[in-house]
Design an enzyme around this catalytic site. Structure first.
Site, short mmCIF file in Angstrom:
data_model
loop_
_atom_site.label_atom_id
_atom_site.label_comp_id
_atom_site.label_asym_id
_atom_site.label_seq_id
_atom_site.Cartn_x
_atom_site.Cartn_y
_atom_site.Cartn_z
N TYR A 182 3.58 -27.97 2.85
CA TYR A 182 3.77 -29.31 2.27
C TYR A 182 4.65 -29.20 1.03
O TYR A 182 4.24 -29.48 -0.09
CB TYR A 182 2.41 -29.91 1.94
N TRP A 224 -2.40 -24.61 2.39
CA TRP A 224 -3.06 -24.12 3.60
C TRP A 224 -2.70 -22.66 3.90
O TRP A 224 -2.92 -22.18 5.00
CB TRP A 224 -2.71 -25.00 4.78
N CYS A 418 10.69 -41.78 -0.61
CA CYS A 418 11.16 -40.61 -1.36
C CYS A 418 12.50 -40.09 -0.84
O CYS A 418 13.21 -39.39 -1.57
CB CYS A 418 10.13 -39.49 -1.31
#
Length: 454
Positions: A182, A224, A418
């Protein structure tokens, strides 16, 4: 502000004058809406606008990439309340308007302004906007992030991280790459898939850190576990990753075990301050990817001093973080003054702070780091966000079922909006390679960057 005054209205007066006017005559709100849209919308926009009665204002640039649909005669008035950024974002979360097609085409509206806001144009715009606002009626506020305690304390940082990152691992799997990375991908040729770009990014970081077998890597904000696993698998590093997200930790540990790396990768639920200040030093390398944005300006000196202390002499740190951009908007100053900049704080990244790159590097240097390399990857992040946004659109029904309508709309808006911010330079993202010279002032780095691309 001079134009607003010429129209008989100041920004303060606009904020204060919220009294309801007499009921508008039939068709008056529609006429006011058309006046606002015709005066305010840029001539280079790439999206249509549809009123509640079906009237369409076509995009000057065809074919249109999107359509903004006002769902009622009250919608535009609610969108024009102050501050504008909160009003627009909250109106979308409530469903006052819909966006069909490419959300980023609508979110990039400010880049299309080309006609000057003359006194006459400004006066018409403000008069019509006031009428619409006064007749928009009450509207509930969407659910926002509510955190307890002082900003950037350990407990409040945990709350902020939980709000954003513990949405659902299954939700993130809908639109991230297979490694669940991410952060900004790396598209060296521009033809990479999202999976390829994220693998290239992980490799780019490891190569910049010049990771070697057996070296100890601290990954702050490990998510993660994508970078930790890559560094152990492909570079033989021994990795400690820390996160404040319990959901990320569970998934990350499962992925470490599935990769057979339990003896080389350890992921822990720990605050970065507890690792760096707890005497657990002796790291050869440190990576911090997409985490410094959560540190806060006040804590930046502590962050870099503690990282410096945790590194061995001659060690390297990669600080990969979003920064405030330098691009100037085409909007006039009086209109910019009506924005608060608080939408992201309230609904997306509570307590997030974006520093300009010069300030981040200044904090690093004051902690005695030596800046060895700085790379701006903002175009890569625009491409990454576009990939994420498309993936979310593809899985929108599953995402809506997981999150509910308001939260789904928030993520849809956030990811797509974004894209133009990075594409047009309002935001940037930098990889800064920092070194801790040894006692003789030496840093073991090649004399050129050629090894990064070999």
């Amino acid at each position: 502000m001079a134009w607003a005054a010429a129209a008989g209205l100041t920004v303060a007066a606009l904020v204060a004058r919220q009294r309801r006017s007499p009921e508008p005559a039939p068709g008056q709100l529609r006429a006011a809406a058309l006046e606002v849209l015709e005066d305010a919308l840029p001539q280079r926009r790439t999206f249509d606008v549809q009123l509640w009665d079906g009237t369409v204002l076509p995009a000057p640039v065809q074919p249109a990439a999107a359509r903004l649909v006002l769902t009622s005669e009250h919608a535009l008035g609610r969108m024009l309340r102050l501050p504008l950024d909160l009003a627009l974002g909250e109106a979308y979360l409530r469903g006052d308007f819909e966006i069909e097609g490419d959300v980023s085409a609508v979110a990039g509206i400010t880049e299309g302004f080309d006609a000057p806001f003359t006194p006459g144009r400004t006066a018409r715009l403000l008069r019509a906007a006031r009428l619409l606002r006064q007749n928009a009626g009450p509207a509930p506020h969407p659910v926002e992030a509510r955190l307890d305690g002082q900003a950037h304390t350990r407990e409040r940082d945990r709350q902020a991280v939980t709000y954003h990152y513990d949405v659902s691992n299954d939700f993130y799997k809908l639109w991230l790459d297979r490694r669940l990375v991410y952060s900004c991908g790396y598209f060296p040729t521009g033809t990479e898939t999202l999976d390829q770009a994220q693998e290239a990014k992980l490799d780019h970081i490891c190569r910049k850190l010049r990771l070697k077998p057996g070296e100890r890597l601290l990954d702050i904000g490990c998510g993660w576990g994508g970078l930790a696993i890559h560094a152990a698998q492909h570079y033989g590093a021994e990795v400690l990753g820390v996160t404040l997200s319990e959901a990320q930790l569970r998934e990350g540990r499962a992925r470490v075990e599935a990769a057979g790396l339990g003896d080389r990768v350890s992921l822990e639920l720990r605050d970065y301050r507890d690792v760096l200040a707890g005497g657990q030093g002796g790291f050869d390398k440190i990576s911090s990817v997409g985490m410094a944005e959560h540190v806060g300006r006040r804590n930046m000196p502590t962050y870099f001093r503690a990282a410096y202390a945790a590194l061995k002499p001659g060690g390297l740190m990669m600080n990969h973080a979003i920064a405030a951009g330098t691009h100037k908007t085409n909007l006039p100053a009086w209109l910019v003054a009506l924005y608060s900049g608080n939408f992201m704080q309230k609904y997306v990244f509570p307590d997030g702070e974006l520093l300009p790159i010069w300030e981040t590097l200044q904090h690093a240097e004051k902690a005695h780091f030596e800046v060895r390399d700085v790379e701006n990857l903002r175009e890569h992040y625009a491409r990454t966000l576009a990939c994420w946004s498309r993936n979310l659109e593809t899985h929108r029904e599953q995402a809506r079922a997981m999150l509910g309508e308001p939260r789904f709309r928030l993520w849809r808006l956030y990811l797509a909006a974004c894209v133009p911010y990075f594409r047009d330079g309002h935001l940037s993202i930098f990889q800064s390679l920092l070194a801790k010279p040894d006692g003789a002032g030496h840093v073991t780095l090649p004399p050129s960057r050629a090894d990064l691309y070999g």
